[in-house]
Design an enzyme around this catalytic site. Structure first.
Site, short mmCIF file in Angstrom:
data_model
loop_
_atom_site.label_atom_id
_atom_site.label_comp_id
_atom_site.label_asym_id
_atom_site.label_seq_id
_atom_site.Cartn_x
_atom_site.Cartn_y
_atom_site.Cartn_z
N GLY A 233 0.82 -1.20 0.00
CA GLY A 233 0.00 0.00 0.00
C GLY A 233 0.86 1.26 0.00
O GLY A 233 0.64 2.18 -0.78
N ALA A 234 1.84 1.28 0.88
CA ALA A 234 2.71 2.46 0.99
C ALA A 234 3.89 2.12 1.88
O ALA A 234 3.88 1.10 2.57
CB ALA A 234 1.93 3.63 1.57
N MET A 235 4.90 3.00 1.86
CA MET A 235 6.09 2.78 2.68
C MET A 235 6.55 4.10 3.28
O MET A 235 6.65 5.10 2.59
CB MET A 235 7.19 2.16 1.82
CG MET A 235 8.47 1.84 2.57
SD MET A 235 8.22 0.51 3.78
CE MET A 235 9.49 0.95 4.97
N ASN B 260 9.12 5.83 4.12
CA ASN B 260 10.45 6.42 4.02
C ASN B 260 10.41 7.87 4.53
O ASN B 260 9.59 8.65 4.06
CB ASN B 260 10.93 6.41 2.58
CG ASN B 260 10.67 5.08 1.91
OD1 ASN B 260 11.15 4.05 2.37
ND2 ASN B 260 9.87 5.08 0.86
N HIS C 214 -1.40 6.58 8.36
CA HIS C 214 -0.62 5.44 8.86
C HIS C 214 0.87 5.72 8.61
O HIS C 214 1.70 5.61 9.53
CB HIS C 214 -1.09 4.18 8.13
CG HIS C 214 -0.28 2.95 8.37
ND1 HIS C 214 -0.81 1.80 8.92
CD2 HIS C 214 1.02 2.65 8.11
CE1 HIS C 214 0.13 0.87 9.00
NE2 HIS C 214 1.25 1.36 8.51
N GLU C 215 1.20 6.10 7.38
CA GLU C 215 2.62 6.33 7.05
C GLU C 215 3.16 7.53 7.83
O GLU C 215 4.31 7.53 8.26
CB GLU C 215 2.79 6.56 5.55
CG GLU C 215 2.27 5.44 4.66
CD GLU C 215 2.73 4.06 5.06
OE1 GLU C 215 3.86 3.92 5.55
OE2 GLU C 215 1.94 3.10 4.90
N GLU D 75 3.93 -1.31 13.30
CA GLU D 75 2.79 -1.48 12.40
C GLU D 75 1.45 -1.39 13.13
O GLU D 75 0.49 -0.82 12.63
CB GLU D 75 2.89 -2.79 11.62
CG GLU D 75 4.04 -2.80 10.61
CD GLU D 75 4.07 -1.59 9.71
OE1 GLU D 75 3.03 -0.92 9.51
OE2 GLU D 75 5.17 -1.26 9.19
ZN LIG Z 1 3.19 0.60 8.28
#
Ligand SMILES: [Zn+2]
Length: 838
Positions: free
Chosen positions: A265-267, A269, A299-300, A322
Site C-alpha cells: 500500500g505504501a512505505m 520512508n 498510517h505512514e 505497524e
Molecule cells: Zn506501516
C-alpha cells in the site's frame, strides 16, 4: 540457509561489534531509459568503528568491482549476498564499488516503462531487506547511519531522496543531484525515486516549523491526481500528530509519491513516502476508497515518529510500529479528517483480516519470534497489522487515551533516533498508567488465537457470557429492541453497559431485547456469536440499526459464523440480499459484497452453487438498478456484477450490451476504463469476448493499467490453450513484472473452471520448491499463493508438507495456510449441505 537470509543472532552480534556513523551512496542511473542496460553502478562509503577484526557488508547485485578498506584495496570476497571483510581497525572507512540490477519485482530499484508515453520511471522499495539490492550496507534496522545520497540521472527527471537536494550539476543530457545528509536512519527506510514524475507543491506550517510538501505521480496519470484532497489530509495529519505527540515533524520536507507496480500500500520512508498507484483514482471511486487512502496517508505519517524516529531493534517487534501506525491511521482519520467513520471500516475489514489470520494453523503471538529475514517478510500479516492495532485499541480502553498518548510522547523523547524493544514501550506505559501492563501483555501480546464470545439466557433477566479462551476484556454489551412491530419498525438501542470479563463465564444482568450485541463500540478483539433470537432479529432488521459501527459488528459476526461453518452460506446470502442494498456505509457494503461472492464460490457444494449464483446475480443487478445514480453504492454493485458475471451467464447479455454501447445501462453509471475492464474481463472468462476485441480494448486504453487488465483478460479466456500458456508464462518468464505476473495468475484461475485448471494441481507441488529457491521472495510468494489448487480432494498439500519437512519454513508456512483455506471451505460446504437436509 542461503547467505542472503540474514539471521537474528548474527545480526545482533554484528550490531554489538559495529558502531556505524555514516554511509555515502553514489548511484549512476543515467542509463536507465535504455532497456538493454540491466544494471547501474553504485558506490558506497561506510564509516564505522569496530571492536572486531571481521564482519561483512550486505550486497545483492550483478557484480562487485572493488573493495577498499581504510584506503587500501582488498580482495573482493563476495558470495552473491555478503562481502566478507577482515583486518578491520578500530575506526574504518570502507568503499564498495559495485553494479546493482534494475528490478521488475518491486524489490530494490524497480524500473517501469509507461506504455502511454514510453517514459521510464524508477523508485526503490526495501522493507524488510532490499536496500542491499541498491547499495552495499548493513541490512539490519539497528545499524542506523546518517546517509548522504548522490544520484546521477537523465536531465529533466525529477530526482528525490529522503533529504532535500542541496546541489545539482548538469551536463547536456544528465544531472548529478546531491542530497542533504539524513539524521540517523535504518537502511530499509532510505529511498530514491527518479523519472519524469509530475509534481504538485504545497506547504504546511505551525508555530514551530515549516514543511514543504510535494505530491507526485507518473506524467500520464497527472489528470487523475487529486492533489488537493491529498494535501488536505496531509496537513490535517501534521497538525494532529505534531500536537498529539508534542514533537516536531523530524524529517524536513514531506514528499508523497505514487509509483507503478508497487508491492504494497505504501512505505514510510522519512520525507519521501511511496504509495501504490491504485490510490490515484483513474475511474469513479467510492468514499470508501478515499477513506482508505486517507487512512494510509496517516498510517505512514505516524511512522515518521513510530518506526522512523524510534525503530524496532529487530523484526520480532515489527508489530510494534505497524500496530501503532494502523491504530493511528484510524484514530487520526476519525479525529482530524472528514472520514469520521474510520473505526467502522476498521471493525469490519481490518479485523476480518486479523480474525482470518489468527485462525490459521500458522498463527503466532503478536510479539513474534522472527529468526531470520524470510520469516520477517511473511510477518507483514493480519496479526502484525490488524490484530496488533485491535489489541492497542483494547489497551487504550484499559489505560485510557490520555495515558496512552502521554506514554507515546515520553517514548519518542527518550528513544529518538534509537532502537527499542517491546519492553521499552511497556515500561513507559506502566510508568504513566500505574497499571500492570506486563500482565496485560502476557494475555494479549504473547498468546495467539482469537476468543469467541457467546451469550445465553440464564433466566430472571440474567445473561451468561462465555469465552472459550479466557482473556481480560474491557467491553460493552448493548441490547436493541423493536421500535414497534417487527418487520415494520426499526431496531433501536435500549441499553448499554460496560463490562470487564476475565473468566470463562460471566453472569450479567441485562434488560430483555430482540438483539443482544456483545462488544458494542468494538473495544475488544474477539469473535462474537449471536444467539438464535438475535440472529432472527438481524435477519429481519439489520439495516434498520442506526449506528454504522453496530451494523459493522453484526455483519462481522455473521461473516465469522459463515467462515466457521456455523451459519449456512445460503442464510448469510439471504441476510446480505435483504440488507446490503440498504447499507449506507460503502466500506462495509464493499466488504460484505466481496465476502458474499467468496462464500458462494468456496463455501457451497456444486449441487447448490448454480442456483445460488443465479439468485445472487439477480440480487446484484436489481441492487445496481435500484442504487442512487452515480453513488458509491452503485459503483460497489457494478463491481460485484463483474465478480458474479465471471461464473454465470445470468448477466452476460445485459453487460455485453452496455459495454458495446447498444444499451444505456443503469442511469448514472459511468463505464470508465477501470469498470469497463472489470466487466470485459468477466465476459472474457465466460467466452463472450475474444482476442480481437480485447486488442481493441487495449488500444482504447493504452495505459499501464490498461496493459495489466489486458494481460488478465487474455489469460481469462476459457480454453485449454490459453490457460496452458498462462501457466507456462507465469512459471518461466522471468521478464514478467510483479503486476503482470499477478494478472496472469488471476486470469488462469478465473471463471471457476476446474475442467481447465484441476490438472495442474500435481504440477504445482512439483514446481514450488524450485520457484522458492530460484525466484525473489515477492515473485515466489505470488506463485505459491496464486496457483494453489482451488480444491484439493486428494490432499496433495498435506502430502507435500509430509514429504518436504526440510523445505524453507516460509514456504511451508504459505502451503500450510493455503491448505487450511481449502479445508475450511470443506467444513463450510458441509454446513451448507446440512442446512438443506433440515
Ligand atoms: Zn506501516
Amino acid at each position: 540457509m542461503s547467505s542472503a537470509n540474514l539471521g537474528r543472532e548474527e545480526a545482533a552480534a554484528r550490531s554489538h561489534a559495529i558502531s556505524l556513523q555514516s554511509i555515502a551512496v553514489d548511484l549512476d542511473l543515467t542509463g536507465a531509459p535504455d532497456p538493454q542496460v540491466t544494471g547501474f553502478s553504485t558506490l558506497s562509503t561506510l564509516t564505522f568503528d569496530s571492536t572486531t577484526t571481521e564482519t561483512w557488508i550486505d550486497f545483492i547485485g550483478q557484480s562487485v568491482e572493488s573493495v577498499t578498506l581504510n584506503g587500501h584495496g582488498v580482495d573482493v570476497d563476495w558470495d552473491g549476498a555478503r562481502i566478507a571483510l577482515s583486518g578491520l581497525a578500530e575506526h574504518n572507512v570502507v568503499e564498495v564499488r559495485a553494479t546493482a540490477a534494475y528490478s521488475r519485482s518491486g524489490e530494490g530499484m524497480h524500473r517501469y516503462v509507461d506504455p502511454a508515453d514510453g517514459q521510464t520511471y524508477l523508485y526503490t522499495q526495501y522493507e524488510p531487506a532490499d536496500s542491499r539490492r541498491v547499495m552495499a550496507c548493513f541490512e539490519q534496522p539497528d545499524l542506523k547511519a546518517a546517509y548522504s545520497f548522490t544520484v546521477s540521472a537523465p536531465l529533466g527527471w525529477s530526482v528525490l531522496s529522503n533529504g532535500v537536494a542541496t546541489h545539482i550539476t548538469t551536463t547536456e543530457t544528465t544531472q548529478r543531484v546531491q542530497f542533504a545528509q539524513t539524521k540517523p536512519i535504518s537502511s530499509y527506510i532510505t529511498c530514491v525515486t527518479a523519472g519524469p514524475y509530475h509534481r504538485v507543491d504545497s506547504h504546511w506550517s505551525n508555530s514551530a516549523q515549516q514543511v514543504d510538501l510535494g505530491v507526485l505521480c507518473r506524467a500520464s496519470l497527472a489528470e487523475h491526481l487529486d492533489a488537493d484532497e491529498i494535501f488536505e489530509v496531509t496537513k490535517q495529519g501534521l497538525d494532529f500528530f505534531t500536537t498529539a505527540f508534542d514533537y516536531e515533524y523530524p524529517w524536513g520536507k514531506y514528499d508523497q509519491i505514487f509509483v507503478p507496480e508497487y508491492n504494497l500500500g505504501a512505505m514510510e520512508n522519512p520525507g519521501l513516502v511511496t504509495f501504490t498507484e491504485s490510490y490515484v483514482f483513474r475511474g469513479a471511486s467510492t468514499r470508501a476508497q478515499h477513506e482508505a487512502r486517507a487512512n494510509t496517508i496517516l498510517h505512514e505519517m505516524a511512522h515518521m515518529w513510530f518506526g522512523d524516529l524510534v525503530t524496532m531493534r529487530w523484526w520480532d517487534d515489527l508489530w510494534l510500529k505497524e500496530s501503532f501506525a494502523d491504530y493511528m491511521g484510524a484514530h487520526a482519520s476519525a479525529q482530524a479528517t472528514s472520514f469520521t467513520d474510520a473505526w467502522v471500516s476498521f471493525a469490519n475489514r481490518r479485523k476480518a483480516w486479523a480474525y482470518q489470520q489468527d485462525q490459521l494453523p500458522t498463527t503466532h503471538p503478536i510479539v513474534a519470534n522472527i529468526t531470520d529475514l524470510e520469516a520477517a517478510k511473511l510477518n507483514f500479516d493480519g496479526i502484525t497489522y490488524a490484530k496488533g492495532a485491535s489489541v492497542l485499541k483494547q489497551l487504550v480502553a484499559y489505560v485510557g487515551e490520555e495515558a496512552f498518548f502521554e506514554a507515546a510522547r515520553r517514548y519518542f523523547r527518550r528513544h529518538e533516533y534509537g532502537n527499542t524493544t517491546l519492553e521499552d514501550l511497556l515500561s513507559v506505559l506502566e510508568e504513566v498508567s500505574g497499571k500492570d501492563i506486563h500482565e496485560w501483555s502476557r494475555a494479549w501480546l504473547e498468546t495467539s488465537g482469537v476468543t469467541t464470545l457467546t451469550v445465553t439466557d440464564a433466566g430472571q433477566g440474567d445473561l451468561t457470557i462465555t469465552q472459550d479462551a479466557p482473556r481480560p476484556h474491557s467491553m460493552q454489551l448493548a441490547t436493541f429492541d423493536w421500535s414497534g412491530e417487527p418487520h415494520t419498525s426499526t431496531l433501536i438501542p435500549t441499553s448499554l453497559r460496560e463490562l470487564t470479563l476475565t473468566d470463562a463465564t460471566t453472569l450479567v444482568s441485562a434488560p430483555a431485547g430482540a438483539l443482544r450485541l456483545l462488544n458494542e463500540g468494538d473495544w475488544t478483539y474477539a469473535k462474537v456469536r449471536l444467539d438464535d433470537q438475535s440472529l432472527d432479529a438481524v435477519e429481519t432488521g439489520l439495516s434498520t440499526i442506526d449506528s454504522p459501527l453496530s451494523r459493522a459488528l453484526v455483519w462481522s459476526s455473521l461473516w465469522n459464523a459463515t467462515r466457521d461453518g456455523e451459519l449456512a452460506t445460503s442464510r448469510y446470502v439471504k441476510v446480505v440480499s435483504a440488507h446490503a442494498p440498504r447499507e449506507s456505509n460503502v466500506a462495509v457494503q464493499t466488504g460484505v459484497l466481496g465476502n458474499t461472492f467468496y462464500a458462494i464460490e468456496n463455501y457451497v457444494g456444486e449441487e447448490y452453487q448454480g442456483e445460488l449464483r443465479a439468485a445472487w446475480a439477480s440480487t446484484v443487478w436489481a441492487a445496481l438498478e435500484g442504487a442512487e445514480p452515480g453513488s458509491g453504492s452503485q459503483l460497489a454493485w457494478a463491481r460485484a456484477a463483474a465478480d458474479i458475471a465471471s461464473v454465470t451467464d445470468e448477466l452476460s447479455e445485459r453487460m455485453a450490451a452496455i459495454v458495446a454501447g447498444t444499451s444505456p445501462g443503469p442511469a448514472g453509471l459511468e463505464l470508465d476504463n477501470e469498470l469497463r475492464w472489470q466487466w470485459i474481463t468477466a465476459l472474457a472468462a465466460r467466452g463472450h469476448v475474444d482476442a480481437v476485441q480485447l486488442d481493441m480494448e487495449r488500444e482504447r486504453d493504452n495505459t499501464g493499467s490498461g496493459a495489466t487488465h489486458f494481460v488478465q483478460a487474455m489469460a481469462s479466456r476459457p480454453t485449454a490453450e490459453v490457460r496452458d500458456a498462462a501457466w507456462s508464462r507465469a512459471w518461466t518468464d522471468e521478464n514478467l513484472s510483479n503486476e503482470h505476473l499477478s494478472a496472469t495468475i488471476a486470469g488462469f484461475g478465473s471463471g471457476a473452471r476446474p475442467d481447465l485448471t484441476a490438472k495442474y494441481a500435481g504440477r504445482y507441488f512439483d514446481l514450488i520448491g524450485q520457484a522458492w529457491s530460484s525466484r525473489s521472495i515477492e515473485i515466489a510468494r505470488r506463485l505459491v499463493l496464486g496457483f494453489y489448487p482451488a480444491s484439493d480432494t486428494a490432499d496433495l498439500g498435506g502430502a507435500w508438507l509430509a514429504a518436504n519437512d526440510h523445505a524453507p519454513a516460509a514456504l511451508r508456512r504459505l502451503v500450510t495456510e493455503q491448505r487450511d483455506h481449502v479445508q475450511r471451505a470443506v467444513a463450510a460446504r458441509a454446513c451448507e449441505h446440512a442446512s438443506h437436509s433440515k
